[in-house]
Design an enzyme around this catalytic site. Structure first.
Site, PDB file in Angstrom:
ATOM      1  N   ASN A 109       0.724  -1.314   0.027  1.00  0.00           N
ATOM      2  CA  ASN A 109       0.133   0.023  -0.216  1.00  0.00           C
ATOM      3  C   ASN A 109       0.903   1.145   0.010  1.00  0.00           C
ATOM      4  OD1 ASN A 109      -2.448   1.605   0.414  1.00  0.00           O
ATOM      5  ND2 ASN A 109      -1.868   1.895   2.553  1.00  0.00           N
ATOM      6  N   HIS A 111       1.009   5.143   1.390  1.00  0.00           N
ATOM      7  CA  HIS A 111       0.254   5.938   2.311  1.00  0.00           C
ATOM      8  C   HIS A 111       0.896   7.441   2.387  1.00  0.00           C
ATOM      9  CE1 HIS A 111      -1.813   7.187   5.763  1.00  0.00           C
ATOM     10  NE2 HIS A 111      -0.590   7.618   6.507  1.00  0.00           N
ATOM     11  N   SER A 138       4.907   6.730   2.252  1.00  0.00           N
ATOM     12  CA  SER A 138       5.547   5.515   2.621  1.00  0.00           C
ATOM     13  C   SER A 138       4.708   4.393   1.745  1.00  0.00           C
ATOM     14  CB  SER A 138       5.206   5.048   4.133  1.00  0.00           C
ATOM     15  OG  SER A 138       5.716   6.307   4.811  1.00  0.00           O
ATOM     16  N   ASP A 147      -2.499   0.760   8.056  1.00  0.00           N
ATOM     17  CA  ASP A 147      -1.258   1.809   7.750  1.00  0.00           C
ATOM     18  C   ASP A 147      -0.073   1.344   8.820  1.00  0.00           C
ATOM     19  OD1 ASP A 147      -2.696   3.276   6.090  1.00  0.00           O
ATOM     20  OD2 ASP A 147      -3.225   4.758   7.313  1.00  0.00           O
TER      21      ASP A 147
HETATM   22  C1  GRF Z   1      -2.857   8.959  -2.682  1.00  0.00           C
HETATM   23  O1  GRF Z   1      -2.419  10.186  -1.960  1.00  0.00           O
HETATM   24  C2  GRF Z   1      -2.463   7.741  -1.849  1.00  0.00           C
HETATM   25  O2  GRF Z   1      -1.314   7.859  -1.134  1.00  0.00           O
HETATM   26  C3  GRF Z   1      -3.536   7.572  -0.719  1.00  0.00           C
HETATM   27  O3  GRF Z   1      -4.685   8.125  -1.434  1.00  0.00           O
HETATM   28  C4  GRF Z   1      -4.157   8.898  -2.744  1.00  0.00           C
HETATM   29  C5  GRF Z   1      -4.708   8.153  -3.984  1.00  0.00           C
HETATM   30  O4  GRF Z   1      -4.702   9.028  -4.957  1.00  0.00           O
HETATM   31  N1  GRF Z   1      -3.687   6.315  -0.324  1.00  0.00           N
HETATM   32  P1  GRF Z   1      -4.581   8.348  -6.327  1.00  0.00           P
HETATM   33  O5  GRF Z   1      -5.958   7.734  -6.576  1.00  0.00           O
HETATM   34  O6  GRF Z   1      -3.527   7.267  -6.557  1.00  0.00           O
HETATM   35  O7  GRF Z   1      -4.586   9.432  -7.341  1.00  0.00           O
END
Ligand code: GRF
Length: 235
Positions: A109, A111, A138, A147
């Site tokens: 994932n 984050h 991260s 997370d």
């Molecule tokens: C990103 O900031 C990611 O880190 C978080 O949600 C957002 C998703 O944006 N988990 P996208 O859909 O990849 O444009």
């Protein structure tokens, strides 16, 4: 080299998914994106994936009687895609323990914060309120706690004077798009593995030398030795 079949889970915009697809369009990249699953039918990322010729599935919680059935549908879709790695990219649901444990070490994932600080939502606003100077993102292995899984890679950006949630989010997002392909590549190549709750990273011979000479800091700080100057850009 066989490329690892990777499925991306999204809920919205899909810009990280797009970055992964772009990286995987290079045949030398160790992962290929074989499918995209969204829990929302109107996720903008679905159209992007389709336009890149990638198969998509919509699996909505509301279409399933309970969480277990929902998780089972996701797992079946992953099996249908022949997935070897699952990459969550802006996927806004917490997957059930059973599903996560089944995929442990093969599910990652991204984050938008430097974990373990600022878990959860609204990271950029919370970072600004907390007054921290360095923020970032991260990529981590997914474990049942949100997370919380072992960190694979991180990238930092400065928090600038006058930043608001949007300017900061944009700065972080830019590095997310560089970091995620890098981290997924490490996992796909087996250079980052999860063992006993920790990330084990391949060791490179020159790591020790580099660690003594590299300062990981925002650009303005890197060359700056004048403390007064430093104080001025970190008010
Ligand atoms: C990103 O900031 C990611 O880190 C978080 O949600 C957002 C998703 O944006 N988990 P996208 O859909 O990849 O444009």
């Amino acid at each position: 080299m066989s490329r690892k079949r990777t499925v991306v889970l999204i809920s919205g915009r899909g810009s990280n998914m797009t970055a992964l697809i772009a990286a995987a369009s290079d045949p030398a990249y160790p992962a290929e994106i074989v499918g995209v699953i969204s829990d929302r039918a109107n996720a903008a990322g679905l159209g992007i994936a389709q336009s890149r010729g990638i198969a998509t599935r919509v699996i909505q919680r509301a279409d399933h009687p309970n969480k277990d059935a929902f998780d089972a549908a996701i797992d079946a879709a992953l099996a249908g895609f022949g997935a070897e790695i699952v990459a969550l990219a802006g996927y806004m649901r917490i997957l059930g323990r059973g599903l996560v444990e089944k995929w442990q070490g093969r599910m990652v994932n991204i984050h938008p914060a430097l974990l373990p600080a600022f878990k959860g939502l609204d990271t950029h606003a919370r970072v600004i309120r907390a007054g921290v100077r360095i923020h970032g993102c991260s990529v981590h292995f997914v474990t049942p706690e949100m997370d919380d899984g072992p960190i694979i890679a991180q990238a930092a950006v400065p928090v600038m004077v006058g930043d608001n949630e949007d300017t900061l989010a944009a700065r972080v997002l830019k590095v997310e798009h560089r970091l995620y392909p890098l981290a997924l590549g490490l996992v796909a190549e087996g250079k980052a593995r999860m063992e006993k709750g920790h990330t084990v990273l391949a060791h490179f011979a020159d790591d020790a030398d580099n660690a003594t000479s590299v300062v990981m800091a925002p650009d303005p700080l890197r060359e700056e030795t004048d403390l007064e100057q430093l104080a001025r850009i970190t008010p």
